[in-house]
Design a protein around this motif. Structure first.
Motif, PDB file in Angstrom:
ATOM      1  N   GLN A  32      -5.077  64.806  47.691  1.00 31.05           N
ATOM      2  CA  GLN A  32      -4.056  64.496  46.688  1.00 31.05           C
ATOM      3  C   GLN A  32      -3.889  65.638  45.694  1.00 31.05           C
ATOM      4  O   GLN A  32      -2.775  65.978  45.298  1.00 31.05           O
ATOM      5  CB  GLN A  32      -4.440  63.222  45.935  1.00 31.05           C
ATOM      6  CG  GLN A  32      -4.462  62.002  46.836  1.00 31.05           C
ATOM      7  CD  GLN A  32      -4.708  60.729  46.046  1.00 31.05           C
ATOM      8  OE1 GLN A  32      -4.522  60.703  44.845  1.00 31.05           O
ATOM      9  NE2 GLN A  32      -5.128  59.689  46.731  1.00 31.05           N
TER      10      GLN A  32
ATOM     11  N   LEU B  51     -10.272  62.787  47.236  1.00 32.79           N
ATOM     12  CA  LEU B  51      -9.266  63.173  46.256  1.00 32.79           C
ATOM     13  C   LEU B  51      -8.702  64.571  46.435  1.00 32.79           C
ATOM     14  O   LEU B  51      -7.651  64.885  45.901  1.00 32.79           O
ATOM     15  CB  LEU B  51      -9.835  63.019  44.836  1.00 32.79           C
ATOM     16  CG  LEU B  51      -9.936  61.535  44.465  1.00 32.79           C
ATOM     17  CD1 LEU B  51     -10.813  61.325  43.258  1.00 32.79           C
ATOM     18  CD2 LEU B  51      -8.551  60.982  44.198  1.00 32.79           C
TER      19      LEU B  51
ATOM     20  N   PHE C  51      -8.873  55.618  44.319  1.00 37.20           N
ATOM     21  CA  PHE C  51     -10.182  56.277  44.397  1.00 37.20           C
ATOM     22  C   PHE C  51     -10.585  56.877  43.071  1.00 37.20           C
ATOM     23  O   PHE C  51     -11.751  56.829  42.688  1.00 37.20           O
ATOM     24  CB  PHE C  51     -10.150  57.392  45.457  1.00 37.20           C
ATOM     25  CG  PHE C  51     -10.170  56.874  46.856  1.00 37.20           C
ATOM     26  CD1 PHE C  51      -9.021  56.907  47.634  1.00 37.20           C
ATOM     27  CD2 PHE C  51     -11.331  56.363  47.401  1.00 37.20           C
ATOM     28  CE1 PHE C  51      -9.040  56.438  48.938  1.00 37.20           C
ATOM     29  CE2 PHE C  51     -11.354  55.884  48.701  1.00 37.20           C
ATOM     30  CZ  PHE C  51     -10.214  55.918  49.468  1.00 37.20           C
ATOM     31  N   PHE C  52      -9.609  57.477  42.373  1.00 40.28           N
ATOM     32  CA  PHE C  52      -9.935  58.181  41.139  1.00 40.28           C
ATOM     33  C   PHE C  52     -10.597  57.237  40.132  1.00 40.28           C
ATOM     34  O   PHE C  52     -11.628  57.544  39.561  1.00 40.28           O
ATOM     35  CB  PHE C  52      -8.669  58.799  40.537  1.00 40.28           C
ATOM     36  CG  PHE C  52      -8.957  59.665  39.350  1.00 40.28           C
ATOM     37  CD1 PHE C  52      -8.889  59.146  38.060  1.00 40.28           C
ATOM     38  CD2 PHE C  52      -9.323  60.990  39.517  1.00 40.28           C
ATOM     39  CE1 PHE C  52      -9.172  59.932  36.967  1.00 40.28           C
ATOM     40  CE2 PHE C  52      -9.604  61.781  38.420  1.00 40.28           C
ATOM     41  CZ  PHE C  52      -9.528  61.256  37.152  1.00 40.28           C
TER      42      PHE C  52
ATOM     43  N   TRP D  69     -15.892  62.307  46.018  1.00 37.10           N
ATOM     44  CA  TRP D  69     -14.860  62.828  45.126  1.00 37.10           C
ATOM     45  C   TRP D  69     -13.988  63.834  45.862  1.00 37.10           C
ATOM     46  O   TRP D  69     -12.766  63.749  45.870  1.00 37.10           O
ATOM     47  CB  TRP D  69     -15.499  63.524  43.917  1.00 37.10           C
ATOM     48  CG  TRP D  69     -15.701  62.691  42.688  1.00 37.10           C
ATOM     49  CD1 TRP D  69     -16.877  62.272  42.172  1.00 37.10           C
ATOM     50  CD2 TRP D  69     -14.691  62.232  41.781  1.00 37.10           C
ATOM     51  NE1 TRP D  69     -16.681  61.559  41.015  1.00 37.10           N
ATOM     52  CE2 TRP D  69     -15.340  61.521  40.752  1.00 37.10           C
ATOM     53  CE3 TRP D  69     -13.292  62.350  41.742  1.00 37.10           C
ATOM     54  CZ2 TRP D  69     -14.663  60.923  39.699  1.00 37.10           C
ATOM     55  CZ3 TRP D  69     -12.611  61.751  40.685  1.00 37.10           C
ATOM     56  CH2 TRP D  69     -13.297  61.049  39.678  1.00 37.10           C
TER      57      TRP D  69
ATOM     58  N   VAL E 295      -0.452  67.952  44.996  1.00 30.01           N
ATOM     59  CA  VAL E 295       0.178  68.242  43.715  1.00 30.01           C
ATOM     60  C   VAL E 295       0.282  69.747  43.507  1.00 30.01           C
ATOM     61  O   VAL E 295       1.299  70.253  43.054  1.00 30.01           O
ATOM     62  CB  VAL E 295      -0.650  67.606  42.571  1.00 30.01           C
ATOM     63  CG1 VAL E 295      -0.180  68.132  41.235  1.00 30.01           C
ATOM     64  CG2 VAL E 295      -0.529  66.098  42.615  1.00 30.01           C
TER      65      VAL E 295
ATOM     66  N   MET F  55       1.650  61.990  37.737  1.00 28.45           N
ATOM     67  CA  MET F  55       0.837  62.651  38.775  1.00 28.45           C
ATOM     68  C   MET F  55       0.287  61.578  39.700  1.00 28.45           C
ATOM     69  O   MET F  55       1.026  60.936  40.415  1.00 28.45           O
ATOM     70  CB  MET F  55      -0.272  63.473  38.135  1.00 28.45           C
ATOM     71  CG  MET F  55      -0.809  64.504  39.119  1.00 28.45           C
ATOM     72  SD  MET F  55      -2.014  65.639  38.396  1.00 28.45           S
ATOM     73  CE  MET F  55      -3.298  64.530  37.870  1.00 28.45           C
ATOM     74  N   PHE F  56      -1.015  61.333  39.645  1.00 27.37           N
ATOM     75  CA  PHE F  56      -1.479  60.174  40.419  1.00 27.37           C
ATOM     76  C   PHE F  56      -1.072  58.948  39.616  1.00 27.37           C
ATOM     77  O   PHE F  56      -1.058  58.988  38.398  1.00 27.37           O
ATOM     78  CB  PHE F  56      -3.006  60.120  40.535  1.00 27.37           C
ATOM     79  CG  PHE F  56      -3.669  61.430  40.839  1.00 27.37           C
ATOM     80  CD1 PHE F  56      -3.117  62.359  41.687  1.00 27.37           C
ATOM     81  CD2 PHE F  56      -4.899  61.715  40.260  1.00 27.37           C
ATOM     82  CE1 PHE F  56      -3.761  63.542  41.969  1.00 27.37           C
ATOM     83  CE2 PHE F  56      -5.558  62.896  40.543  1.00 27.37           C
ATOM     84  CZ  PHE F  56      -4.983  63.813  41.391  1.00 27.37           C
TER      85      PHE F  56
ATOM     86  N   PHE G  27      -7.007  52.001  47.235  1.00 25.24           N
ATOM     87  CA  PHE G  27      -6.501  53.376  47.222  1.00 25.24           C
ATOM     88  C   PHE G  27      -6.516  54.002  45.838  1.00 25.24           C
ATOM     89  O   PHE G  27      -5.965  55.076  45.637  1.00 25.24           O
ATOM     90  CB  PHE G  27      -5.096  53.487  47.835  1.00 25.24           C
ATOM     91  CG  PHE G  27      -5.137  53.302  49.318  1.00 25.24           C
ATOM     92  CD1 PHE G  27      -4.790  52.073  49.866  1.00 25.24           C
ATOM     93  CD2 PHE G  27      -5.579  54.314  50.150  1.00 25.24           C
ATOM     94  CE1 PHE G  27      -4.861  51.871  51.234  1.00 25.24           C
ATOM     95  CE2 PHE G  27      -5.650  54.117  51.523  1.00 25.24           C
ATOM     96  CZ  PHE G  27      -5.285  52.893  52.064  1.00 25.24           C
TER      97      PHE G  27
END
Lengths: 227, 242, 244
Positions: free
Chosen positions: A80, A77, B204-205, A73, A84, B1-2, B202
Motif C-alpha cells: 500500500q 503494508l 492492517f495499519f 508490518w 501511494v 491516503m489509507f 483489511f
C-alpha cells in the motif's frame, strides 16, 4: 514409530534452494544492516538534537517490538505504501522473499547501530582530538581514524550478531517465504514426516552455528590488538 | 491516503467477539506464556549458570552443553520440535496432547520452549555475574568455614544477581518479544490476534499499530518493575560491578 | 603582530567556569611554558588555541586568523598548528609511516611519495627510522611520543602546542622527548608547552605562565619567574615541585 530419514535425501535439492535463500538473506541483511546501522550510530552520536533523537527513536522502536510483528508490518503494508509512492492503481506485489530482505535490513540496522555506537564510544577521545589537530575534517576523521578502529574492535560482536541473524531469518516462515526451515516444513507437511524433517533442520543449524561461534571465539583471541 | 478507521476495534468479528476483546485475550496469552516461561528460565538458568562456575569439570561441561544446545538452533525450529516432535517420543505426552484442548497443548509447548531457550541465555548472564566478582569474595567465604554451597548461597549469588539486573531486564524483554513466535503453532497471542484482525477487516495499519503500542507499553512496564527491584535491593555505597 | 594572542578568554562547562578572562600572547619564535596545579585549566586553555575546546567569551587569533569566528575554516587552521598530546594519540591501526603521511596526503594534498619522504626525514630527525613499518603498540611510550612530534612537524606548522607531553611517560623516557623539544626550540619554533618539567622551562623558555583555578596568575619572563615570582600561589607551587 518408525523414522524414515530417506525423506531428507529425497528432498535435498528443494532443501538446498531454501538454504541458499537463507544464506543470501543473511548476507544481504548483514551488509545492509551494518551500513545503515553505522549511519544510524553516527546519527545517534551527532550533536544535532533532532538527528540524534530521530535515530534513537528508530532504534528503540525496532528493538521494542517482536521481529514477527515487524515482518507483518512490512509484508502487509508495504504494497500500500508503494502504491501511494508510485501512484499506481493497485498495490504492487513484491513477494515475500523481497519483502523479507528489506525488512531484515531495516531491522538489523537497529541492532548493528547499537554495536557500532558502543564501538565508536570506546575509542578514546584523544584519537578524535589528534585527528582534528592535524586538520582532518569530521568526515575524514570518522572514515580514516575512528570507524576503522571501532569496526576492528567490534568484529567479534558483529559476527555473533550475524550468527543470531542467520537464525532469525527462519522467521520468514510467518510470511510464507521459503527459506531452509520453510522448505523443510513444506516437505514435512506434504510427506507427513514432521519428526525427521524438523530434527534434520535442528541438527544442521546446530552444527553450523556451533562451528561458526567457535570460529568467532578463535578469531577474538587472535585479533586482540596491542594498544 | 489509507482510509483509517479506528472504530473497528469496537466492531464484531465474524466469531461474535469485538476485535478489542480478541486483542485483549491475545494480551493475556502473551503475558501468561511470558510469565510462566520466565519462572522456568530463571530457576533453570540460575542453576545452570551456577554450576558452570564450579571447579567440577563435568558440571561445567554439562552447563556449557546446555547453553550451546539452546543457543545454536533457531527459536522457531525449537518451537516446532516441542510441539510436533517431542510428543512423538513420549507416548503419555502425546495421548494428553491429542485429548486436550489445543490451546493448552500450544501453551505448554510454548512455555517449555521459551523457558528453556531463555534459561540458556540467563545461564550466561549468571555465570558472567558470578565470575565478575573478585576471587577474594569466594576465598573470604571459604576462610570463615562456609561450605561451597553456602558460599554460593550467602556470598556469591546475592551480589551476582544484583549485578546482572540490567542484562536480566533485557532478557526479560526479549522473552516477551519471543512469545510472539508461538503463533506459528497456533497459540492465539497478541501478534496472532492482530494479524487475524487485519485479515478480516483489511485494516492492517490500525491492528498492527495497536499491537505495536501494546508491546511498547509492556516493555516499558517490565522495565519499570526491574528498575524498582534494582533500587530496592541495591547495596548502599556499592556501584554494581565495580 | 604576535603569532598567537588570547584576549579575555572565558569558558564554562554548564555553570562551572573553567577559564576566566585569560589574556596573553606568544610572539614568533617564542617558547612559553604554562604550568600550574591540577585543575588549573592549563590543558583546557591550550586546547582552545586550536579550537579543540570551544569557548564562550573572548577572542583568540592565530597568525591573523580569528579562531572563534564561525566563518573560519578550522581544519585548515589546525593543519598549520601542530599539537602533541599527553597520551601520544598515534593511530594504532596504522604503521608509523602511515601515521606520518595520513594528514599530509588527506589534508595538505601532498602526493604519497612526497609525504613519505618528508615523514621519513622527520622520523630520522627524532632518531626512529628503524621503526618505520612497526605499529604504535610495538613502541615504547617515549618512542611513540617522539613519533607524535614528528607527525605534527610533518605538516610544516607555524607553531607547536604541547599538552603535558611527558606526563604519561616513565622517568627514563622523559629526557629523550625533552631533548627533541629543546632542539625544536633552539631552531626557533614558536611553542606553547603545558608541562611540569621546570628544567625544560629553565633551559629554553622565554616566558612562564602560571595558572590557578582557571586564571592566569603570573605571566613573567623566565628569569623573573624563577628568581622571585610575584604571587604567593606561584611561590607555593614552585616550592613544592622544585624539590626534585
Amino acid at each position: 514409530m518408525t523414522l524414515d530419514f530417506d525423506v531428507v535425501s529425497r528432498s535435498l535439492p528443494y532443501l538446498w534452494k531454501g538454504f541458499v535463500y537463507t544464506v543470501e538473506l543473511t548476507a544481504i541483511a548483514a551488509v545492509g544492516g551494518l551500513f545503515f546501522g553505522t549511519l544510524l550510530a553516527l546519527g545517534r552520536l551527532s550533536p544535532m538534537k533532532w538527528l540524534s533523537t530521530l535515530a534513537a527513536g528508530y532504534v528503540n522502536l525496532m528493538r521494542s517490538i517482536p521481529l514477527v510483528l515487524v515482518l507483518f508490518w512490512f509484508f502487509f503494508l508495504m504494497p500500500q505504501v508503494l502504491q501511494v509512492m508510485t501512484g499506481a492503481d493497485r498495490p504492487p506485489q513484491i513477494g515475500a522473499e523481497r519483502t523479507a530482505i528489506i525488512t531484515f535490513i531495516m531491522f538489523e540496522a537497529a541492532y548493528f547501530c547499537e554495536i557500532m555506537r558502543a564501538g565508536i564510544q570506546s575509542i578514546p577521545r584523544g584519537q578524535v582530538h589528534s585527528a582534528y589537530a592535524l586538520g582532518l575534517t569530521y568526515g575524514q576523521s570518522m572514515r580514516l581514524v575512528i570507524l576503522p578502529q571501532a569496526f576492528r574492535n567490534m568484529i567479534p560482536v558483529l559476527l555473533t550478531q550475524t550468527i543470531i541473524l542467520f537464525q532469525d531469518t527462519s522467521l520468514v516462515y510467518v510470511i510464507s517465504a521459503t527459506d531452509f526451515t520453510g522448505a523443510a516444513s513444506k516437505i514435512a507437511q506434504r510427506d507427513g514426516r514432521l519428526v525427521e524433517m524438523y530434527l534434520f533442520v535442528a541438527i544442521v543449524y546446530f552444527v553450523l552455528c556451533y562451528t561458526l561461534s567457535i570460529g568467532v571465539k578463535r578469531l577474538q583471541k587472535k585479533i586482540a590488538v596491542i594498544r | 491516503m489509507f482510509n483509517l478507521d479506528w472504530s473497528i476495534f469496537f466492531q464484531d468479528s465474524p466469531g461474535g467477539d469485538r476485535y478489542a476483546d480478541l486483542l485483549l485475550s491475545g494480551i493475556w496469552w502473551t503475558l501468561g506464556v511470558s510469565f510462566a516461561a520466565w519462572i522456568i528460565a530463571m530457576v533453570v538458568g540460575s542453576l545452570v549458570g551456577t554450576i558452570r562456575t564450579t571447579q567440577n569439570p563435568w558440571l561445567v561441561r554439562i552447563g556449557n552443553a546446555w547453553v550451546e544446545l539452546f543457543r545454536n538452533v533457531p527459536l522457531l525450529v525449537q518451537m516446532f520440535l516441542w510441539y510436533f516432535v517431542i510428543p512423538e517420543f513420549l507416548p503419555p505426552l502425546k495421548r494428553w496432547v491429542v485429548a486436550a484442548d489445543p490451546a493448552h497443548a500450544q501453551f505448554l509447548s510454548a512455555v517449555l520452549c521459551l523457558g528453556l531457550f531463555t534459561s540458556a541465555r540467563i545461564a550466561e548472564q549468571v555465570r558472567a555475574g558470578i565470575q565478575s566478582l573478585s576471587r577474594g569474595q569466594r576465598n573470604a567465604g571459604m576462610a570463615v568455614g562456609l561450605t561451597q554451597p553456602q558460599v554460593y548461597r550467602y556470598v556469591l549469588l546475592p551480589m551476582a544477581f544484583r549485578i546482572i539486573i540490567p542484562p536480566l531486564t533485557s532478557e526479560t524483554m526479549n522473552l516477551i518479544k519471543n512469545s510472539s513466535i508461538a503463533l506459528t503453532i497456533g497459540l492465539a497471542e497478541l501478534t496472532f490476534r492482530s494479524r487475524e484482525m487485519g485479515e478480516y477487516t483489511f485494516h492492517f495499519f490500525e491492528a498492527f499499530s495497536a499491537a505495536t503500542v501494546i508491546y511498547i507499553a509492556i516493555a516499558m512496564a517490565a522495565n519499570r518493575v526491574m528498575a524498582v527491584i534494582e533500587r530496592r535491593v541495591a547495596v548502599p555505597g556499592y556501584i554494581a560491578g565495580k | 603582530m604576535p603569532m598567537i594572542s588570547l584576549d579575555q578568554v572565558s569558558k564554562w562547562y554548564g555553570t562551572f567556569q573553567v577559564l576566566t578572562d585569560c589574556t596573553t600572547s606568544v610572539d614568533k619564535g617564542e617558547v612559553i611554558v604554562v604550568c600550574g596545579p591540577s585543575g588549573s585549566g592549563k590543558s583546557t586553555l591550550i586546547k582552545t588555541v586550536n579550537a579543540l575546546e570551544p569557548f564562550q567569551k573572548g577572542d583568540i587569533v592565530v597568525d591573523g586568523i580569528k579562531v572563534n569566528d564561525p566563518k573560519t575554516n578550522l581544519p585548515k587552521l589546525r593543519s598549520r598548528v601542530g599539537m602533541v598530546f599527553q597520551h601520544f594519540e598515534l593511530f594504532p591501526h596504522l604503521t608509523i609511516v602511515q601515521n606520518l603521511t595520513l594528514a599530509q596526503v588527506k589534508v595538505l594534498g601532498r602526493r604519497n611519495e612526497e609525504a613519505r619522504e618528508r615523514g621519513l626525514k622527520l622520523l630520522e630527525r627524532v632518531g626512529l627510522t628503524a621503526h618505520k613499518d612497526k605499529y604504535p603498540g610495538q613502541l615504547s611510550g617515549g618512542q611513540q611520543q617522539r613519533v607524535a612530534i614528528a607527525r605534527a612537524l610533518s605538516m610544516d606548522p607555524i607553531c607547536m602546542l604541547f599538552d603535558e607531553p611527558t606526563s604519561a611517560l616513565d622517568p627514563e623516557m622523559i629526557n629523550e622527548v625533552l631533548d627533541v623539544m629543546v632542539e625544536l626550540a633552539k631552531e626557533g619554533m614558536t611553542m606553547m608547552v603545558v608541562t611540569h618539567e621546570m628544567g625544560f622551562a629553565r633551559k629554553v623558555a622565554h616566558r612562564v605562565i602560571f595558572m590557578d583555578q582557571g586564571k592566569i596568575v603570573e605571566d613573567a619572563q623566565k628569569d623573573d619567574f624563577f628568581g622571585k615570582p610575584r604571587s604567593e600561589r606561584a611561590q607555593h607551587f614552585l616550592a613544592k615541585i622544585l624539590h626534585h
